[in-house]
Design a protein around this motif. Structure first.
Motif, PDB file in Angstrom:
ATOM      1  N   TRP A  72      51.293  57.110  73.722  1.00 44.24           N
ATOM      2  CA  TRP A  72      50.184  57.609  74.540  1.00 44.24           C
ATOM      3  C   TRP A  72      48.864  57.021  74.067  1.00 44.24           C
ATOM      4  N   LEU A  73      47.944  56.862  74.997  1.00 38.00           N
ATOM      5  CA  LEU A  73      46.539  56.601  74.686  1.00 38.00           C
ATOM      6  C   LEU A  73      45.734  57.751  75.271  1.00 38.00           C
ATOM      7  N   LEU A  74      44.829  58.294  74.473  1.00 41.45           N
ATOM      8  CA  LEU A  74      43.959  59.386  74.918  1.00 41.45           C
ATOM      9  C   LEU A  74      42.522  58.915  74.780  1.00 41.45           C
ATOM     10  N   LEU A  80      39.049  56.315  71.355  1.00 44.53           N
ATOM     11  CA  LEU A  80      40.366  56.198  71.952  1.00 44.53           C
ATOM     12  C   LEU A  80      41.373  56.465  70.849  1.00 44.53           C
ATOM     13  N   VAL A  81      42.389  57.249  71.135  1.00 48.52           N
ATOM     14  CA  VAL A  81      43.410  57.567  70.133  1.00 48.52           C
ATOM     15  C   VAL A  81      44.771  57.164  70.669  1.00 48.52           C
ATOM     16  N   PHE A  82      45.546  56.478  69.839  1.00 50.61           N
ATOM     17  CA  PHE A  82      46.935  56.127  70.118  1.00 50.61           C
ATOM     18  C   PHE A  82      47.812  57.130  69.374  1.00 50.61           C
ATOM     19  N   VAL A  83      48.814  57.684  70.062  1.00 54.75           N
ATOM     20  CA  VAL A  83      49.747  58.621  69.443  1.00 54.75           C
ATOM     21  C   VAL A  83      51.159  58.254  69.884  1.00 54.75           C
ATOM     22  N   ALA A  84      52.094  58.245  68.934  1.00 59.65           N
ATOM     23  CA  ALA A  84      53.504  58.034  69.256  1.00 59.65           C
ATOM     24  C   ALA A  84      54.204  59.379  69.153  1.00 59.65           C
ATOM     25  N   THR A  85      54.498  59.972  70.319  1.00 58.56           N
ATOM     26  CA  THR A  85      55.135  61.284  70.375  1.00 58.56           C
ATOM     27  C   THR A  85      55.820  61.446  71.733  1.00 58.56           C
ATOM     28  N   LYS A  86      56.787  62.320  71.811  1.00 57.70           N
ATOM     29  CA  LYS A  86      57.554  62.500  73.055  1.00 57.70           C
ATOM     30  C   LYS A  86      56.722  63.095  74.191  1.00 57.70           C
ATOM     31  N   GLY A 115      51.131  68.108  63.272  1.00 58.80           N
ATOM     32  CA  GLY A 115      52.026  67.017  63.656  1.00 58.80           C
ATOM     33  C   GLY A 115      51.738  65.746  62.883  1.00 58.80           C
ATOM     34  N   LEU A 116      51.535  65.885  61.597  1.00 60.79           N
ATOM     35  CA  LEU A 116      51.105  64.739  60.789  1.00 60.79           C
ATOM     36  C   LEU A 116      52.180  63.674  60.604  1.00 60.79           C
ATOM     37  N   SER A 117      53.410  63.955  60.980  1.00 60.28           N
ATOM     38  CA  SER A 117      54.465  62.943  60.847  1.00 60.28           C
ATOM     39  C   SER A 117      54.453  61.962  62.022  1.00 60.28           C
ATOM     40  N   GLU A 118      53.716  62.256  63.082  1.00 54.95           N
ATOM     41  CA  GLU A 118      53.626  61.363  64.232  1.00 54.95           C
ATOM     42  C   GLU A 118      52.662  60.216  63.938  1.00 54.95           C
ATOM     43  N   PRO A 119      53.106  58.974  64.189  1.00 60.83           N
ATOM     44  CA  PRO A 119      52.191  57.840  64.000  1.00 60.83           C
ATOM     45  C   PRO A 119      51.027  57.929  64.987  1.00 60.83           C
ATOM     46  N   TRP A 120      49.814  57.631  64.515  1.00 56.07           N
ATOM     47  CA  TRP A 120      48.635  57.637  65.367  1.00 56.07           C
ATOM     48  C   TRP A 120      47.539  56.806  64.719  1.00 56.07           C
TER      49      TRP A 120
END
Length: 134
Positions: A72-74, A80-86, A115-120
């Protein structure tokens, strides 16, 4: 074509550049159909979910980023923040830009409280005059 390279008519680096440019031109038609414009304007989206090519407008910066499944991009101007999550993180758990005031300037940081284990990662784009050296 191998003979042309050995004889020196076209340097390998030049050939790679030509082939890459040709491939990029051919793929651009496919990307346009599967892309989203991310930014602050009324015709732009505040979020993008992969798989998609995100065309990001962060004045004065413009760039594109290919997102895969569960990425995701927010966008929240000026960051702008990139997050890898379902699934899209809720606003309380999403990474965000935080400004800590100091005596002579401000310090900008990105933080994420859950959710600190999610790459971002976070990105901010401003002209140099907005930042003072320490």
């Amino acid at each position: 074509m191998a003979e042309v390279l050995r004889m020196g008519f076209i340097k390998p680096r030049s050939l790679r550049g030509l082939l890459f440019g040709f491939a990029l031109t051919q793929v651009s038609h496919v990307i346009a159909a599967n892309s989203v414009l991310v930014g602050n304007a009324s015709d732009q989206s505040q979020a993008a979910q992969g798989p998609v090519t995100a065309l990001v407008v962060m004045t004065p910066c413009r760039f594109s980023m290919t997102l895969t499944q569960d990425q995701w991009l927010l966008f929240n101007s000026p960051d702008l923040v990139f997050v890898a999550t379902k699934q899209l993180p809720d606003t309380l758990n999403a990474p965000h830009l935080w400004q800590a005031p100091s005596s002579n300037s401000a310090e900008w940081n990105f933080e994420k409280s859950a959710g600190l284990s999610e790459p971002w990662f976070g990105v901010m784009c401003k002209r140099g005059e907005f930042f003072r050296p320490h």
